[in-house]
Design an enzyme around this catalytic site. Sequence first.
Site, PDB file in Angstrom:
ATOM      1  N   HIS A 156       0.833  -1.219   0.000  1.00 49.70           N
ATOM      2  CA  HIS A 156       0.000   0.000   0.000  1.00 49.70           C
ATOM      3  C   HIS A 156       0.864   1.263   0.000  1.00 49.70           C
ATOM      4  O   HIS A 156       0.448   2.299   0.509  1.00 49.70           O
ATOM      5  CB  HIS A 156      -0.947   0.041   1.211  1.00 49.70           C
ATOM      6  CG  HIS A 156      -1.664  -1.246   1.454  1.00 49.70           C
ATOM      7  ND1 HIS A 156      -2.885  -1.537   0.888  1.00 49.70           N
ATOM      8  CD2 HIS A 156      -1.321  -2.351   2.169  1.00 49.70           C
ATOM      9  CE1 HIS A 156      -3.272  -2.744   1.264  1.00 49.70           C
ATOM     10  NE2 HIS A 156      -2.331  -3.268   2.035  1.00 49.70           N
ATOM     11  N   SER A 277      13.914  22.028 -15.634  1.00 50.45           N
ATOM     12  CA  SER A 277      12.677  22.744 -15.907  1.00 50.45           C
ATOM     13  C   SER A 277      13.031  24.054 -16.609  1.00 50.45           C
ATOM     14  O   SER A 277      14.066  24.655 -16.343  1.00 50.45           O
ATOM     15  CB  SER A 277      11.980  23.019 -14.581  1.00 50.45           C
ATOM     16  OG  SER A 277      11.112  24.116 -14.712  1.00 50.45           O
ATOM     17  N   LYS A 283      15.397  22.478 -10.583  1.00 55.27           N
ATOM     18  CA  LYS A 283      14.735  21.173 -10.726  1.00 55.27           C
ATOM     19  C   LYS A 283      15.445  20.218 -11.665  1.00 55.27           C
ATOM     20  O   LYS A 283      16.066  20.603 -12.641  1.00 55.27           O
ATOM     21  CB  LYS A 283      13.304  21.383 -11.248  1.00 55.27           C
ATOM     22  CG  LYS A 283      12.375  21.833 -10.163  1.00 55.27           C
ATOM     23  CD  LYS A 283      10.933  21.729 -10.611  1.00 55.27           C
ATOM     24  CE  LYS A 283      10.458  20.297 -10.568  1.00 55.27           C
ATOM     25  NZ  LYS A 283       9.149  20.150 -11.197  1.00 55.27           N
ATOM     26  N   GLU A 290       9.222   8.987 -16.974  1.00 64.46           N
ATOM     27  CA  GLU A 290       7.825   9.414 -17.180  1.00 64.46           C
ATOM     28  C   GLU A 290       7.372   9.046 -18.591  1.00 64.46           C
ATOM     29  O   GLU A 290       6.247   8.590 -18.801  1.00 64.46           O
ATOM     30  CB  GLU A 290       7.690  10.924 -16.965  1.00 64.46           C
ATOM     31  CG  GLU A 290       7.723  11.308 -15.493  1.00 64.46           C
ATOM     32  CD  GLU A 290       7.815  12.813 -15.263  1.00 64.46           C
ATOM     33  OE1 GLU A 290       7.571  13.238 -14.136  1.00 64.46           O
ATOM     34  OE2 GLU A 290       8.147  13.568 -16.206  1.00 64.46           O
TER      35      GLU A 290
END
Length: 463
Positions: A156, A277, A283, A290
């Site tokens: 979980h 970014s 970043k 992804e």
Amino acid sequence: MSNTNNQILKNTNAQILDEFNASIMFDKELYAQDIKGSIAHSQMLCEQGVLTSDEQTAIETGLLQVKEEIESGNFEFTLATEDIHMAVESRLTEIIGEPGKKLHTARSRNDQVATDFRLYVQDKSVQLKNQLKQLVATFVDVASKHTTTLIPGMTHLQHAQPLNFGYHMLAYANMFKRDFERFESSYERNNYSPLGSAALAGTPHNIDRFSTCEKLGFSSPTNHAMDTVSDRDFALEILFNISTCMMHISRISEELILWSSYEFQFVRMSDEYATTSSIMPQKKNPDVPELLRGKTGRVYGNLISLLTVMKGLPLAYNKDTQEDKEGVFDSVKTAEISISILNEVIKTMIVNTDKMEDACKIGHLTATDLADFLVQKQNMAFRTAYYITKDVVAKANELGKDISELNIDEIRSANEELKDVSEEIVMYLDLRNSMNSRNSYGGTSSIQTENQIKYFEQWLEKN
Ligand code: ARG
């Protein structure tokens, strides 16, 4: 539609309709398979006395020239020759004249396309299988360096029990090994030659399907012409196999995304696989995993799309099946690039073993070990042990420690029942000891993990 209407439509929309009907823009991908099939067919026709040996030689030489023209970029693909089969045959006839017109004896584009496409799927299954083997080897290699590195095992997405990181990596080795096996078994199941099925019912010509089968590397001819020209199960299988493989890729990608986040910091991906970014200079975004995760979607789409094309089709060949190719080409290319990129990402990732181990000290991962100790060594009922363990967890919280960090006095003071408990208990709460205690077959202990690595090393050698 009446003939006159049809004519009008043709005149006004001829170009649009040609384009709509044609597959040459995408099935040119199958040129090598088409030429290979045609050469085998011509050789067989010659063996059977349907073509003279001069005719066959002219055909084979001509076909090789067509191949050369395509590969050197000197072949002009036009809508006039609807598909790759017509394109190759018509160019052949331009080059060699009359004998070219005999090539299509005893076959149809229906068995031709089934043959070309099956050859493609078989080739790609072998190639993807080889890439998956590399990927398994990479996971095994990383695993072998981390059989004692602790990482919190989760259920979980909550801390559950301590594992070693090698063990975690081997879960993926297992997934990609199953994927490898899926490509392998599909290959075996589909390794039958469609050539000679002709339009749907076989042919009156004296052909030898066993001969073309052998020349093309299939194990035997398919045994039902009508089934063969309408069957696209082999294409569905590769789409399913790729979908399952990409689903696995999406799961490791998701873990990489989480693990490389500020909250986890378990791994750092090589800078090549992360981008900055455009607005936030601090970043580093995990774009590559992804994208791997995202590309899984298009691959599922291709599978559902072909399943839907095939649904309810009457026997035998229908033009609907021309829609079978683009999705397969797309999925194959997506899988090829995805597997190879993932392989590099895993090879080059930096594992932050300290962060992984620190994370194991959050969430009292060894609480179950304490309860098990009380049951096994103190002969306590499990439910009683459970409540006592709760008190120890409360004690640890009170001291701002993890249960694995308590000393014997702290444990003894947590509950009346523990006041004389043996010092051995401290060892049971130790994280590494807890991981190693799960020594059941397939469990996470370093010993089991090393056994599994040995198993994989043998598997890699055999395959
Ligand atoms: N381009 C067609 C396809 O991809 C080849 C088979 C066409 N056969 C036919 N009878 N129209 O399926």
